[in-house]
Design a protein around this motif. Structure first.
Motif, PDB file in Angstrom:
ATOM      1  N   THR A  36       0.843  -1.203   0.000  1.00  0.00           N
ATOM      2  CA  THR A  36       0.000   0.000   0.000  1.00  0.00           C
ATOM      3  C   THR A  36       0.876   1.251   0.000  1.00  0.00           C
ATOM      4  O   THR A  36       0.583   2.219  -0.705  1.00  0.00           O
ATOM      5  CB  THR A  36      -0.954  -0.010   1.206  1.00  0.00           C
ATOM      6  N   ASN A  40       0.922   4.181  -2.744  1.00  0.00           N
ATOM      7  CA  ASN A  40       0.775   5.580  -2.353  1.00  0.00           C
ATOM      8  C   ASN A  40       1.933   6.449  -2.820  1.00  0.00           C
ATOM      9  O   ASN A  40       1.731   7.608  -3.190  1.00  0.00           O
ATOM     10  CB  ASN A  40       0.576   5.689  -0.841  1.00  0.00           C
ATOM     11  N   MET A  98      -9.050  -6.916  -0.696  1.00  0.00           N
ATOM     12  CA  MET A  98      -7.808  -6.477  -1.331  1.00  0.00           C
ATOM     13  C   MET A  98      -7.614  -7.172  -2.679  1.00  0.00           C
ATOM     14  O   MET A  98      -7.147  -6.543  -3.632  1.00  0.00           O
ATOM     15  CB  MET A  98      -6.611  -6.750  -0.404  1.00  0.00           C
TER      16      MET A  98
END
Length: 131
Positions: A36, A40, A98
């Motif tokens: 993640t 990002n 996910m």
């Protein structure tokens, strides 16, 4: 089970296919946090507020094309890893969600690449690992 990480440049990469053992919830959460974070980091480059640019489209002016390409391919790699690890550990909390998110993203981006006459393998070939 100890998870093994490979340091490539300054990027941390996990190779889940090398491990047949199931992960604990904590191991899964830690790995998802790593990927993640990778996604990002790519957002700072690809998700420019003026146009939601990505590496396939040519409307981003805030970074050079090689940086955009590297960020796009890094994000794709992260989503592939999220999907593989989530599928392998489908019984864990958030794994199904996910997996769905990763597959949806990958399908959209691969369709965009295909629409432009490109494939992910060709587009991302020869790129150095994320640094």
């Amino acid at each position: 089970m100890k998870l093994k990480y490979v340091l490539l440049g300054c990027g941390l990469v996990f190779f889940p296919m090398a491990y047949a053992e199931k992960l604990t919830q904590q191991q899964y959460d830690d790995i998802m946090e790593t990927y993640t974070d990778q996604v990002n980091r790519s957002k700072k480059i690809l998700d420019h507020p003026a146009g939601q640019a990505d590496a396939v489209r040519k409307d981003a002016v805030h970074t050079d094309s090689e940086t955009q390409k590297q960020a796009f391919c890094s994000r794709m790699q992260a989503y592939h890893q999220i999907a593989a690890i989530s599928q392998q550990n489908a019984e864990l909390d958030t794994a199904q969600m996910m997996l769905m998110i990763a597959q949806n993203y990958l399908e959209k981006q691969n369709q965009r690449l295909n629409d432009s006459g490109m494939t992910e393998q060709v587009f991302c070939a020869g790129l150095k690992p994320e640094s």
